[in-house]
Design a protein around this motif. Structure first.
Motif, PDB file in Angstrom:
ATOM      1  N   TRP A  81       0.745  -1.114  -0.042  1.00  0.00           N
ATOM      2  CA  TRP A  81      -0.041   0.083   0.004  1.00  0.00           C
ATOM      3  C   TRP A  81       0.827   1.244   0.072  1.00  0.00           C
ATOM      4  N   ARG A  98       1.141   5.729  -0.040  1.00  0.00           N
ATOM      5  CA  ARG A  98       0.295   7.175  -0.097  1.00  0.00           C
ATOM      6  C   ARG A  98       1.710   8.168  -0.185  1.00  0.00           C
ATOM      7  N   TYR A 112       2.567  12.176   1.460  1.00  0.00           N
ATOM      8  CA  TYR A 112       1.811  13.246   2.481  1.00  0.00           C
ATOM      9  C   TYR A 112       2.998  14.176   2.778  1.00  0.00           C
ATOM     10  N   ASP A 163       6.995   9.704   0.914  1.00  0.00           N
ATOM     11  CA  ASP A 163       6.245   8.678   0.298  1.00  0.00           C
ATOM     12  C   ASP A 163       6.184   7.409   1.255  1.00  0.00           C
ATOM     13  N   GLU A 202      -8.228   0.440  -2.307  1.00  0.00           N
ATOM     14  CA  GLU A 202      -8.038   1.687  -1.176  1.00  0.00           C
ATOM     15  C   GLU A 202      -8.032   0.808   0.114  1.00  0.00           C
ATOM     16  N   SER A 262      -7.986   2.456   3.950  1.00  0.00           N
ATOM     17  CA  SER A 262      -8.038   3.802   4.705  1.00  0.00           C
ATOM     18  C   SER A 262      -8.601   3.521   5.965  1.00  0.00           C
ATOM     19  N   VAL A 287      -5.884   8.568   7.142  1.00  0.00           N
ATOM     20  CA  VAL A 287      -4.967   7.977   6.054  1.00  0.00           C
ATOM     21  C   VAL A 287      -5.643   7.443   4.808  1.00  0.00           C
ATOM     22  N   THR A 288      -5.097   7.377   3.777  1.00  0.00           N
ATOM     23  CA  THR A 288      -5.844   6.742   2.323  1.00  0.00           C
ATOM     24  C   THR A 288      -4.708   6.285   1.793  1.00  0.00           C
ATOM     25  N   PHE A 289      -4.346   4.723   1.667  1.00  0.00           N
ATOM     26  CA  PHE A 289      -3.443   4.269   0.804  1.00  0.00           C
ATOM     27  C   PHE A 289      -4.083   3.738  -0.512  1.00  0.00           C
ATOM     28  N   GLU A 290      -3.220   3.771  -1.562  1.00  0.00           N
ATOM     29  CA  GLU A 290      -3.741   2.831  -2.601  1.00  0.00           C
ATOM     30  C   GLU A 290      -2.664   1.698  -2.941  1.00  0.00           C
TER      31      GLU A 290
END
Length: 137
Positions: free
Chosen positions: A43, A45, A47, A56, A122, A124, A132-135
């Protein structure tokens, strides 16, 4: 008069059914959320941290309860323009709150990831008091 009442009833039912079918995020029906959490790659994200660095973050969960976190800090202050830190951890589900996990790092620190939403697209939730939100990567 009856036609108008029937038409109004059909219109009302159509509108109510439309509201009921709204969904913010796609749903992936799985028997075990661990299958999605431990998706094989990990995963990702981006920020900005509390010191103003662009970052990263990659988190990789293994199905055996281990994992790895990689954080890259970007700034011209660092040689090469970035600094990378890698952390290993153990993770486990919170038995009292579904879709929440504890993360224990090898350096003795820990994190809590609660209210997790897990799908193929996703990951999150609230990680140590931050939304937080990860892809997937």
């Amino acid at each position: 008069m009856k036609k108008k009442s029937i038409f109004s009833l059909i219109l009302l039912l159509t509108i109510l059914c439309g509201f009921n079918s709204c969904q913010d995020k796609p749903f992936d029906p799985v028997d075990d959320p661990k299958d999605l959490l431990c998706n094989g790659s990990g995963w990702f994200r981006q920020y900005i941290d509390y010191e103003g660095f662009d970052c990263d973050q990659k988190i990789i969960f293994s199905s055996d309860g281990r994992g790895k976190e990689i954080i890259v800090y970007y700034d011209n202050f660092f040689p090469g323009g970035f600094e990378e830190s890698t952390y290993t951890f153990r993770w486990y589900w919170d038995d009292e709150y579904p879709y929440s996990i504890f993360i224990d790092y090898s350096d003795g620190t820990s994190s809590y990831f609660g209210d997790m939403y897990i799908s193929s697209y996703e990951l999150s939730g609230v990680l140590d008091d931050y939304d937080v939100t990860f892809e997937p990567f």
